[in-house]
Design a protein around this motif. Structure first.
Motif, PDB file in Angstrom:
ATOM      1  N   VAL A  12      88.182  60.528  86.414  1.00  0.00           N
ATOM      2  CA  VAL A  12      86.825  60.245  85.953  1.00  0.00           C
ATOM      3  C   VAL A  12      86.782  58.888  85.268  1.00  0.00           C
ATOM      4  O   VAL A  12      85.864  58.091  85.498  1.00  0.00           O
ATOM      5  N   ASP A  13      87.789  58.596  84.413  1.00  0.00           N
ATOM      6  CA  ASP A  13      87.816  57.302  83.729  1.00  0.00           C
ATOM      7  C   ASP A  13      87.865  56.146  84.725  1.00  0.00           C
ATOM      8  O   ASP A  13      87.171  55.146  84.557  1.00  0.00           O
ATOM      9  N   ARG A  14      88.696  56.285  85.786  1.00  0.00           N
ATOM     10  CA  ARG A  14      88.763  55.222  86.785  1.00  0.00           C
ATOM     11  C   ARG A  14      87.440  55.057  87.516  1.00  0.00           C
ATOM     12  O   ARG A  14      87.000  53.936  87.771  1.00  0.00           O
ATOM     13  N   GLN A  15      86.780  56.166  87.868  1.00  0.00           N
ATOM     14  CA  GLN A  15      85.506  56.079  88.576  1.00  0.00           C
ATOM     15  C   GLN A  15      84.429  55.467  87.680  1.00  0.00           C
ATOM     16  O   GLN A  15      83.625  54.656  88.127  1.00  0.00           O
ATOM     17  N   VAL A  16      84.408  55.855  86.398  1.00  0.00           N
ATOM     18  CA  VAL A  16      83.440  55.284  85.454  1.00  0.00           C
ATOM     19  C   VAL A  16      83.683  53.780  85.326  1.00  0.00           C
ATOM     20  O   VAL A  16      82.740  52.989  85.299  1.00  0.00           O
ATOM     21  N   GLY A  17      84.937  53.382  85.278  1.00  0.00           N
ATOM     22  CA  GLY A  17      85.255  51.957  85.200  1.00  0.00           C
ATOM     23  C   GLY A  17      84.761  51.196  86.414  1.00  0.00           C
ATOM     24  O   GLY A  17      84.240  50.091  86.294  1.00  0.00           O
ATOM     25  N   LYS A  18      84.920  51.799  87.604  1.00  0.00           N
ATOM     26  CA  LYS A  18      84.437  51.149  88.820  1.00  0.00           C
ATOM     27  C   LYS A  18      82.917  50.974  88.779  1.00  0.00           C
ATOM     28  O   LYS A  18      82.394  49.919  89.136  1.00  0.00           O
ATOM     29  N   VAL A  19      82.208  52.033  88.352  1.00  0.00           N
ATOM     30  CA  VAL A  19      80.747  51.963  88.303  1.00  0.00           C
ATOM     31  C   VAL A  19      80.305  50.927  87.274  1.00  0.00           C
ATOM     32  O   VAL A  19      79.406  50.124  87.526  1.00  0.00           O
ATOM     33  N   ARG A  20      80.952  50.937  86.112  1.00  0.00           N
ATOM     34  CA  ARG A  20      80.611  49.939  85.082  1.00  0.00           C
ATOM     35  C   ARG A  20      80.843  48.528  85.593  1.00  0.00           C
ATOM     36  O   ARG A  20      80.046  47.634  85.360  1.00  0.00           O
ATOM     37  N   GLY A  21      81.958  48.341  86.285  1.00  0.00           N
ATOM     38  CA  GLY A  21      82.253  47.023  86.831  1.00  0.00           C
ATOM     39  C   GLY A  21      81.195  46.571  87.821  1.00  0.00           C
ATOM     40  O   GLY A  21      80.782  45.418  87.821  1.00  0.00           O
ATOM     41  N   ALA A  22      80.739  47.510  88.664  1.00  0.00           N
ATOM     42  CA  ALA A  22      79.709  47.169  89.649  1.00  0.00           C
ATOM     43  C   ALA A  22      78.407  46.793  88.945  1.00  0.00           C
ATOM     44  O   ALA A  22      77.766  45.801  89.307  1.00  0.00           O
ATOM     45  N   PHE A  23      78.016  47.587  87.926  1.00  0.00           N
ATOM     46  CA  PHE A  23      76.780  47.279  87.209  1.00  0.00           C
ATOM     47  C   PHE A  23      76.898  45.956  86.454  1.00  0.00           C
ATOM     48  O   PHE A  23      75.959  45.165  86.420  1.00  0.00           O
ATOM     49  N   THR A  24      78.054  45.704  85.872  1.00  0.00           N
ATOM     50  CA  THR A  24      78.263  44.446  85.159  1.00  0.00           C
ATOM     51  C   THR A  24      78.153  43.277  86.115  1.00  0.00           C
ATOM     52  O   THR A  24      77.516  42.265  85.801  1.00  0.00           O
ATOM     53  N   SER A  25      78.743  43.414  87.286  1.00  0.00           N
ATOM     54  CA  SER A  25      78.688  42.344  88.280  1.00  0.00           C
ATOM     55  C   SER A  25      77.244  42.057  88.698  1.00  0.00           C
ATOM     56  O   SER A  25      76.828  40.906  88.755  1.00  0.00           O
ATOM     57  N   VAL A  26      76.502  43.122  88.987  1.00  0.00           N
ATOM     58  CA  VAL A  26      75.101  42.948  89.392  1.00  0.00           C
ATOM     59  C   VAL A  26      74.304  42.322  88.249  1.00  0.00           C
ATOM     60  O   VAL A  26      73.514  41.401  88.456  1.00  0.00           O
ATOM     61  N   ARG A  27      74.527  42.822  87.027  1.00  0.00           N
ATOM     62  CA  ARG A  27      73.792  42.296  85.873  1.00  0.00           C
ATOM     63  C   ARG A  27      74.094  40.813  85.684  1.00  0.00           C
ATOM     64  O   ARG A  27      73.188  40.013  85.438  1.00  0.00           O
ATOM     65  N   GLU A  28      75.354  40.427  85.809  1.00  0.00           N
ATOM     66  CA  GLU A  28      75.714  39.024  85.633  1.00  0.00           C
ATOM     67  C   GLU A  28      75.088  38.151  86.708  1.00  0.00           C
ATOM     68  O   GLU A  28      74.631  37.045  86.427  1.00  0.00           O
ATOM     69  N   ARG A  29      75.057  38.660  87.947  1.00  0.00           N
ATOM     70  CA  ARG A  29      74.432  37.876  89.017  1.00  0.00           C
ATOM     71  C   ARG A  29      72.935  37.718  88.777  1.00  0.00           C
ATOM     72  O   ARG A  29      72.382  36.636  88.956  1.00  0.00           O
ATOM     73  N   VAL A  30      72.285  38.813  88.347  1.00  0.00           N
ATOM     74  CA  VAL A  30      70.846  38.746  88.105  1.00  0.00           C
ATOM     75  C   VAL A  30      70.557  37.846  86.917  1.00  0.00           C
ATOM     76  O   VAL A  30      69.657  37.005  86.962  1.00  0.00           O
ATOM     77  N   MET A  31      71.334  37.991  85.835  1.00  0.00           N
ATOM     78  CA  MET A  31      71.097  37.166  84.659  1.00  0.00           C
ATOM     79  C   MET A  31      71.367  35.692  84.971  1.00  0.00           C
ATOM     80  O   MET A  31      70.662  34.816  84.501  1.00  0.00           O
TER      81      MET A  31
END
Length: 187
Positions: A36-55
């Motif tokens: 679960v921790d690894r999957q949560v990390g993957k999802v967080r990483g994806a959201f962070t990447s999208v957020r950084e691109r949008v910002m």
């Protein structure tokens, strides 16, 4: 393999330690909480990447608009170039601008009424999705338990194998020591 009992014992101890580390690593890899921790990390990483691109795109668009007073013709060209390079970011910026403008205008009574109706109609869907998520979680528990049991069984088998090897090596050393003792006694 060496003939010295100390070297054999040291080799057996190294093998036990290596096996222990391997079993610990395997248990860590199949642990449900670690999965679960690894999957949560993957999802967080994806959201962070999208957020950084949008910002980043929003910052680029903001800087382009601040220069609009002096370069009105250039702004149009820059916006077109940015849209060609990243249309998703431009769409998100336009959506955000629309939300901002919509938040400045108070909702009408008809909009409030429609929002309430939509909320009431969506509630069964929300409940259904929640139940489905819980069901998926329940379905994942059994495979996780099976994986843990398999790892434990494998670890127990490995420990038994190491014990057998250690006993065999100890018997071999004991036999060699007796043989050496007999050779010394016979000489």
């Amino acid at each position: 393999m060496s003939d010295s009992p100390e070297e054999i014992r040291a080799d057996i101890e190294r093998t036990r330690q290596d096996l222990g580390l391997d079993v610990d690593a395997l248990a860590d890899k199949v642990s449900p909480s670690k999965i679960v921790d690894r999957q949560v990390g993957k999802v967080r990483g994806a959201f962070t990447s999208v957020r950084e691109r949008v910002m980043g795109a929003a910052d680029d668009a903001g800087s382009s608009l601040s220069d609009a007073g002096s370069h009105v013709g250039d702004v149009k060209d820059r916006a077109v170039a940015k849209a060609e390079g990243n249309p998703m970011a431009v769409g998100l910026i336009a959506f955000g601008a629309g939300l901002l403008l919509a938040s400045l205008i108070p909702a009408s009574s008809k909009e409030k009424e429609l929002a309430s109706t939509v909320k009431d109609q969506a509630q069964p869907l929300v409940d259904e999705i929640t139940d489905a998520a819980k069901e998926v979680g329940e379905h994942l528990k059994e495979p996780a338990k099976d994986s843990v049991a398999a790892v434990q069984e494998s670890a127990q088998e490995s420990v038994a194998a190491v014990q057998d090897q250690a006993e065999h090596a100890a018997d071999e050393v004991k036999g060699q020591a007796q043989h050496a003792q007999q050779n010394l006694s016979g000489s």
